[in-house]
Design an enzyme around this catalytic site. Structure first.
Site, mmCIF file in Angstrom:
data_model
loop_
_atom_site.group_PDB
_atom_site.id
_atom_site.type_symbol
_atom_site.label_atom_id
_atom_site.label_comp_id
_atom_site.label_asym_id
_atom_site.label_seq_id
_atom_site.Cartn_x
_atom_site.Cartn_y
_atom_site.Cartn_z
ATOM 1 N N LYS A 149 -33.641 -25.542 -5.968
ATOM 2 C CA LYS A 149 -33.809 -24.249 -6.645
ATOM 3 C C LYS A 149 -34.552 -24.432 -7.974
ATOM 4 O O LYS A 149 -35.298 -23.565 -8.405
ATOM 5 C CB LYS A 149 -32.444 -23.576 -6.852
ATOM 6 C CG LYS A 149 -31.810 -23.118 -5.553
ATOM 7 C CD LYS A 149 -32.529 -21.928 -4.976
ATOM 8 C CE LYS A 149 -32.694 -21.931 -3.504
ATOM 9 N NZ LYS A 149 -33.364 -20.760 -2.962
ATOM 10 N N TYR A 184 -29.126 -28.629 -3.106
ATOM 11 C CA TYR A 184 -29.480 -27.213 -3.193
ATOM 12 C C TYR A 184 -29.969 -26.871 -4.607
ATOM 13 O O TYR A 184 -31.038 -26.267 -4.778
ATOM 14 C CB TYR A 184 -28.253 -26.372 -2.828
ATOM 15 C CG TYR A 184 -28.380 -24.894 -3.139
ATOM 16 C CD1 TYR A 184 -29.071 -24.040 -2.281
ATOM 17 C CD2 TYR A 184 -27.812 -24.356 -4.293
ATOM 18 C CE1 TYR A 184 -29.181 -22.686 -2.562
ATOM 19 C CE2 TYR A 184 -27.925 -23.001 -4.585
ATOM 20 C CZ TYR A 184 -28.604 -22.179 -3.724
ATOM 21 O OH TYR A 184 -28.723 -20.834 -4.007
HETATM 22 N N1 LIG Z 1 -25.850 -15.286 -2.575
HETATM 23 C C1 LIG Z 1 -25.817 -15.855 -3.766
HETATM 24 O O1 LIG Z 1 -24.791 -15.886 -4.447
HETATM 25 C C2 LIG Z 1 -27.070 -16.462 -4.340
HETATM 26 C C3 LIG Z 1 -27.073 -16.874 -5.679
HETATM 27 C C4 LIG Z 1 -28.225 -17.417 -6.210
HETATM 28 C C5 LIG Z 1 -29.358 -17.541 -5.444
HETATM 29 N N2 LIG Z 1 -29.334 -17.136 -4.152
HETATM 30 C C6 LIG Z 1 -30.541 -17.330 -3.353
HETATM 31 O O2 LIG Z 1 -30.812 -16.151 -2.634
HETATM 32 C C7 LIG Z 1 -31.356 -16.462 -1.359
HETATM 33 C C8 LIG Z 1 -30.525 -15.788 -0.278
HETATM 34 O O3 LIG Z 1 -29.272 -16.415 -0.243
HETATM 35 P P1 LIG Z 1 -28.051 -16.032 0.699
HETATM 36 O O4 LIG Z 1 -27.431 -17.303 1.150
HETATM 37 O O5 LIG Z 1 -27.187 -15.141 -0.050
HETATM 38 O O6 LIG Z 1 -28.704 -15.477 1.954
HETATM 39 P P2 LIG Z 1 -28.974 -14.002 2.546
HETATM 40 O O7 LIG Z 1 -30.104 -13.368 1.873
HETATM 41 O O8 LIG Z 1 -27.688 -13.248 2.643
HETATM 42 O O9 LIG Z 1 -29.374 -14.418 4.063
HETATM 43 C C9 LIG Z 1 -30.157 -15.509 4.370
HETATM 44 C C10 LIG Z 1 -31.196 -15.070 5.384
HETATM 45 O O10 LIG Z 1 -31.990 -16.194 5.682
HETATM 46 C C11 LIG Z 1 -31.884 -16.535 7.071
HETATM 47 N N3 LIG Z 1 -31.892 -17.982 7.132
HETATM 48 C C12 LIG Z 1 -31.007 -18.856 6.611
HETATM 49 N N4 LIG Z 1 -31.357 -20.124 6.901
HETATM 50 C C13 LIG Z 1 -32.509 -20.045 7.616
HETATM 51 C C14 LIG Z 1 -33.348 -21.009 8.222
HETATM 52 N N5 LIG Z 1 -33.075 -22.307 8.159
HETATM 53 N N6 LIG Z 1 -34.435 -20.578 8.894
HETATM 54 C C15 LIG Z 1 -34.720 -19.252 8.981
HETATM 55 N N7 LIG Z 1 -33.960 -18.297 8.421
HETATM 56 C C16 LIG Z 1 -32.862 -18.686 7.756
HETATM 57 C C17 LIG Z 1 -30.591 -15.880 7.549
HETATM 58 O O11 LIG Z 1 -30.610 -15.546 8.938
HETATM 59 P P3 LIG Z 1 -30.198 -16.620 10.077
HETATM 60 O O12 LIG Z 1 -28.878 -17.175 9.649
HETATM 61 O O13 LIG Z 1 -30.165 -15.840 11.351
HETATM 62 O O14 LIG Z 1 -31.268 -17.637 10.069
HETATM 63 C C18 LIG Z 1 -30.590 -14.614 6.709
HETATM 64 O O15 LIG Z 1 -31.421 -13.646 7.266
HETATM 65 C C19 LIG Z 1 -31.368 -17.980 -1.268
HETATM 66 O O16 LIG Z 1 -32.637 -18.472 -1.598
HETATM 67 C C20 LIG Z 1 -30.364 -18.422 -2.306
HETATM 68 O O17 LIG Z 1 -30.667 -19.683 -2.851
HETATM 69 C C21 LIG Z 1 -28.222 -16.610 -3.571
#
Ligand SMILES: NC(=O)c1ccc[n+]([C@@H]2O[C@H](COP(=O)([O-])OP(=O)(O)OC[C@H]3O[C@@H](n4cnc5c(N)ncnc54)[C@H](OP(=O)(O)O)[C@@H]3O)[C@@H](O)[C@H]2O)c1
Length: 270
Positions: free
Chosen positions: A164, A160
């Protein structure tokens, strides 16, 4: 003096958010809808995706299209490209990401390849397609979600974190090539953010000095204010301070060890 274009004039009429039904993705969709952009929303589960679309079109009077698809699948880009053929999309948010938390060998090699597909290969194809169309029209905006995890090797988040890092470098290179052609590209390097996915992993606080967890809306607001002004940024002043200390002051070996130890502590990995 000519008036500055509004966000919608610059980046409208339609935005596509990949990973749009929850957390940061839903926050991007909401922020873009509030600026009057119509939305194409992509995620795997059709139910939550449709709920988000219905809620946003009801609240903001925008048009929405949903494309349920798994962004790690080899045909994901084709599915999205076919579903959006006639739509003038001038804004793209690549938000979705897959992650394996735990030792590298505890996941199958297929799981690592799925992470690489969702986090690197599908974005490459979508950027080529939608970026190309934006360049042809001379305007557009692209947000690529990166992470502080990608600033150094991160044990127990190995693949991961590497994806990134790839996304940040990709966005910065595209920023250089595309901003003179009218298309703004930005990598949003978020720290811990209170999304359902993050909270579902039940992370413990790694240390009393760890920066506070941000809210998705705050990360998104900062990103949409910064696009067009910088190729990449770290969200939140506490994350910026921590990152400055980690990457400008401490030796690299210590940074990698600190990061690995913090992840172990957060997730109770022995
Ligand atoms: N949250 C954190 O702490 C954090 C920190 C640093 C960076 N980020 C980055 O921010 C972004 C969002 O992260 P998050 O995990 O917090 O997610 P999020 O924005 O809460 O949700 C992820 C979204 O992506 C969809 N999704 C996930 N896997 C998918 C797939 N294989 N195909 C199509 N849709 C998919 C999910 O819906 P479904 O499950 O229905 O597909 C959901 O709508 C990521 O790029 C992550 O690396 C997050």
């Amino acid at each position: 003096m000519s008036k500055r274009p509004t966000f919608k004039e610059k980046y409208g009429p339609i935005a596509l958010v990949a990973g749009a039904s929850k957390g940061l993705g839903a926050a991007y969709a909401r922020a873009l809808a509030s600026k009057g952009l119509d939305l194409v929303l992509v995620a795997r589960s059709p139910g939550p995706l449709q709920e988000t679309a219905t809620q946003l079109s009801g609240q903001y009077g925008i048009r929405t299209w949903t494309v349920p698809c798994d962004l790690s699948a080899p045909d994901a880009s084709n599915t999205i490209i076919e579903a959006t053929q006639d739509l003038p999309i001038h804004f793209l948010v690549y938000n979705a990401a897959l992650v394996h938390i735990g030792p590298y060998l505890q996941a199958t090699s297929k799981a690592h390849l799925d992470i690489a597909s969702a986090n690197m290969l599908t974005p490459l194809t979508l950027l080529h397609h939608f970026g190309g169309k934006m360049i042809a029209k001379g305007r557009g905006g692209i947000v690529i979600m990166s992470s502080l995890a990608g600033f150094q090797g991160s044990g127990n988040l190995v693949t991961y974190a590497a994806t990134k890092a790839f996304l940040r470098i990709l966005a910065e290179g595209l920023w250089y090539e595309w901003s003179p052609l009218g298309v703004d590209v930005i990598a949003c390097c978020a720290g811990a953010t209170a999304t359902p996915n993050y909270l579902a992993t039940c992370p413990a606080k790694a240390s009393p000095l760890a920066p506070p967890v941000q809210q998705p809306d705050a990360v998104v607001e900062e990103c949409l204010n910064r696009i067009g002004k910088t190729p990449s940024f770290i969200s939140g002043s506490s994350n910026r301070l921590a990152s400055f200390f980690m990457h400008r002051v401490l030796p690299r070996k210590m940074v990698i060890t600190l990061m690995g130890n913090n992840i172990k502590k957060m997730y109770g990995i022995s």
